[in-house]
Scaffold this motif. Structure first.
Motif, mmCIF file in Angstrom:
data_model
loop_
_atom_site.group_PDB
_atom_site.id
_atom_site.type_symbol
_atom_site.label_atom_id
_atom_site.label_comp_id
_atom_site.label_asym_id
_atom_site.label_seq_id
_atom_site.Cartn_x
_atom_site.Cartn_y
_atom_site.Cartn_z
ATOM 1 N N ILE A 128 40.685 44.882 44.913
ATOM 2 C CA ILE A 128 41.483 43.814 44.312
ATOM 3 C C ILE A 128 42.792 44.388 43.781
ATOM 4 C CG2 ILE A 128 39.496 42.360 43.746
ATOM 5 C CD1 ILE A 128 39.866 43.260 40.807
ATOM 6 N N SER A 129 43.783 43.546 43.746
ATOM 7 C CA SER A 129 45.113 43.944 43.295
ATOM 8 C C SER A 129 45.131 44.173 41.786
ATOM 9 C CB SER A 129 46.119 42.849 43.660
ATOM 10 O OG SER A 129 47.337 43.068 42.993
ATOM 11 N N ILE A 130 45.905 45.154 41.378
ATOM 12 C CA ILE A 130 46.079 45.378 39.941
ATOM 13 C C ILE A 130 46.880 44.237 39.324
ATOM 14 C CG2 ILE A 130 45.853 47.881 39.982
ATOM 15 C CD1 ILE A 130 48.947 47.997 39.877
ATOM 16 N N ASP A 131 47.515 43.423 40.167
ATOM 17 C CA ASP A 131 48.286 42.281 39.693
ATOM 18 C C ASP A 131 47.468 40.992 39.627
ATOM 19 O OD1 ASP A 131 50.649 43.783 39.401
ATOM 20 O OD2 ASP A 131 51.066 43.590 41.538
ATOM 21 N N SER A 132 46.201 41.040 40.074
ATOM 22 C CA SER A 132 45.332 39.864 40.010
ATOM 23 C C SER A 132 44.884 39.665 38.558
ATOM 24 C CB SER A 132 44.106 40.072 40.904
ATOM 25 O OG SER A 132 43.268 41.082 40.355
ATOM 26 N N PRO A 133 44.405 38.472 38.211
ATOM 27 C CA PRO A 133 43.946 38.256 36.833
ATOM 28 C C PRO A 133 42.880 39.267 36.391
ATOM 29 C CG PRO A 133 44.140 36.161 37.961
ATOM 30 C CD PRO A 133 44.366 37.231 38.999
ATOM 31 N N ILE A 134 41.900 39.524 37.250
ATOM 32 C CA ILE A 134 40.844 40.481 36.893
ATOM 33 C C ILE A 134 41.427 41.887 36.801
ATOM 34 C CG2 ILE A 134 38.689 41.565 37.655
ATOM 35 C CD1 ILE A 134 37.846 38.818 38.750
ATOM 36 N N LYS A 153 44.514 42.840 36.109
ATOM 37 C CA LYS A 153 45.318 42.952 34.882
ATOM 38 C C LYS A 153 44.434 43.047 33.644
ATOM 39 C CE LYS A 153 49.492 40.549 36.385
ATOM 40 N NZ LYS A 153 50.291 39.328 36.264
ATOM 41 N N GLY A 154 43.350 42.279 33.633
ATOM 42 C CA GLY A 154 42.459 42.265 32.481
ATOM 43 C C GLY A 154 41.697 43.568 32.287
ATOM 44 N N LEU A 155 41.472 44.295 33.388
ATOM 45 C CA LEU A 155 40.706 45.539 33.308
ATOM 46 C C LEU A 155 41.575 46.769 33.045
ATOM 47 C CD1 LEU A 155 38.246 45.008 36.308
ATOM 48 C CD2 LEU A 155 37.764 44.712 33.882
ATOM 49 N N LEU A 156 42.843 46.725 33.403
ATOM 50 C CA LEU A 156 43.715 47.897 33.266
ATOM 51 C C LEU A 156 43.721 48.448 31.841
ATOM 52 C CD1 LEU A 156 46.887 47.139 35.417
ATOM 53 C CD2 LEU A 156 45.167 48.882 35.813
ATOM 54 N N GLY A 157 43.540 49.764 31.755
ATOM 55 C CA GLY A 157 43.613 50.440 30.469
ATOM 56 C C GLY A 157 42.356 50.360 29.622
ATOM 57 N N LYS A 158 41.338 49.664 30.098
ATOM 58 C CA LYS A 158 40.098 49.518 29.325
ATOM 59 C C LYS A 158 39.127 50.659 29.658
ATOM 60 C CE LYS A 158 41.383 45.450 27.692
ATOM 61 N NZ LYS A 158 42.714 45.295 28.171
ATOM 62 N N ALA A 159 38.211 50.936 28.728
ATOM 63 C CA ALA A 159 37.235 52.010 28.899
ATOM 64 C C ALA A 159 35.841 51.433 29.160
ATOM 65 C CB ALA A 159 37.208 52.872 27.647
ATOM 66 N N GLU A 161 37.727 39.319 28.005
ATOM 67 C CA GLU A 161 37.703 37.938 28.468
ATOM 68 C C GLU A 161 38.914 37.762 29.366
ATOM 69 O OE1 GLU A 161 37.343 35.092 25.333
ATOM 70 O OE2 GLU A 161 35.258 35.651 24.976
ATOM 71 N N ILE A 162 38.654 37.409 30.612
ATOM 72 C CA ILE A 162 39.720 37.319 31.596
ATOM 73 C C ILE A 162 39.912 35.869 32.017
ATOM 74 C CG2 ILE A 162 40.482 38.043 33.895
ATOM 75 C CD1 ILE A 162 38.859 40.625 33.426
ATOM 76 N N LYS A 163 41.153 35.431 31.903
ATOM 77 C CA LYS A 163 41.498 34.064 32.292
ATOM 78 C C LYS A 163 41.674 34.034 33.808
ATOM 79 C CE LYS A 163 44.686 30.318 31.313
ATOM 80 N NZ LYS A 163 45.910 29.912 30.636
ATOM 81 N N THR A 164 40.804 33.311 34.475
ATOM 82 C CA THR A 164 40.856 33.169 35.932
ATOM 83 C C THR A 164 41.125 31.705 36.260
ATOM 84 O OG1 THR A 164 38.503 32.663 36.186
ATOM 85 C CG2 THR A 164 39.116 35.012 36.166
ATOM 86 N N PRO A 165 41.427 31.415 37.514
ATOM 87 C CA PRO A 165 41.622 30.006 37.890
ATOM 88 C C PRO A 165 40.393 29.139 37.581
ATOM 89 C CG PRO A 165 42.466 31.423 39.616
ATOM 90 C CD PRO A 165 41.770 32.315 38.619
ATOM 91 N N GLY A 166 39.211 29.753 37.516
ATOM 92 C CA GLY A 166 37.989 29.014 37.227
ATOM 93 C C GLY A 166 37.662 28.945 35.742
ATOM 94 N N GLY A 167 38.564 29.429 34.906
ATOM 95 C CA GLY A 167 38.339 29.423 33.462
ATOM 96 C C GLY A 167 38.249 30.838 32.920
ATOM 97 N N VAL A 168 37.990 30.952 31.636
ATOM 98 C CA VAL A 168 37.889 32.260 30.991
ATOM 99 C C VAL A 168 36.477 32.809 31.217
ATOM 100 C CG1 VAL A 168 37.990 33.499 28.798
ATOM 101 C CG2 VAL A 168 39.602 31.657 29.258
ATOM 102 N N ILE A 169 36.410 34.053 31.733
ATOM 103 C CA ILE A 169 35.123 34.673 32.030
ATOM 104 C C ILE A 169 35.012 35.981 31.239
ATOM 105 C CG2 ILE A 169 33.629 35.635 33.823
ATOM 106 C CD1 ILE A 169 35.132 33.888 35.843
ATOM 107 N N PRO A 170 33.911 36.160 30.494
ATOM 108 C CA PRO A 170 33.717 37.422 29.773
ATOM 109 C C PRO A 170 33.083 38.474 30.692
ATOM 110 C CG PRO A 170 32.000 35.866 29.179
ATOM 111 C CD PRO A 170 32.904 35.165 30.139
ATOM 112 N N PHE A 171 33.652 39.673 30.680
ATOM 113 C CA PHE A 171 33.138 40.784 31.474
ATOM 114 C C PHE A 171 32.888 41.981 30.576
ATOM 115 C CE2 PHE A 171 35.646 38.548 34.776
ATOM 116 C CZ PHE A 171 34.705 38.447 35.773
#
Length: 157
Positions: free
Chosen positions: A120-126, A128-134, A140-150
């Protein structure tokens, strides 16, 4: 000025191969079509000539964009990338906290993204939401289908 984009060696080679294909094969084909259409006479009413010129313009635009992309491309040295956080080329296993589903993605440049291969692209919602995390981070990532907790379960190369 164009922005710098990061690629794997294979991704950059693919762009270079595409550029070579366009310049060495497609460009001469269109030039031949223009010459052939020009030989048919009156250019003011020659639809073949107009179509060939338009195709040439589109091809030159594509070549120009590819050259710009390649000029601003940087190859990532995977040995220098920190595995403690999510960055480009990280292979990340995440768990959807709504349905407990686990999935593994590799974060790549936009032009290398391929969902069937799990890239997946680093520019996709997921992305972007994961970058820099450990590992262990809950996001919580805002996707076209709503906010999803990962939850990030694993980071690898």
């Amino acid at each position: 000025m164009s922005q710098v984009t990061y690629y794997t060696e294979a991704g950059l080679k693919k762009l270079q191969d595409e550029l070579h294909q366009l310049e060495a094969i497609e460009r001469p084909k269109i030039s031949a079509q223009i010459a052939e259409a020009r030989d048919k006479g009156d250019l003011s009413e020659n639809a073949e000539y107009d179509a060939a010129k338009e195709a040439q313009g589109l091809l030159e635009l594509k070549i120009s964009k590819l050259k710009d992309l390649i000029a601003n491309a940087r190859v990532i040295d995977e040995s220098q990338v920190d595995n403690s956080k999510v960055f480009i080329l990280s292979k990340v296993t995440i768990k959807n906290l709504k349905n407990d589903m686990k999935i593994t993605y590799t974060l790549v440049a936009e032009s290398e993204a391929n969902l069937k291969e799990g890239k997946i692209s680093i520019d996709s919602p997921i992305g972007k939401g994961l970058l820099g995390k450990a590992v262990g981070a809950k996001v919580e990532i805002k996707t076209p289908g709503g906010v999803i907790p990962f939850e990030i379960l694993e980071i690898a190369r």
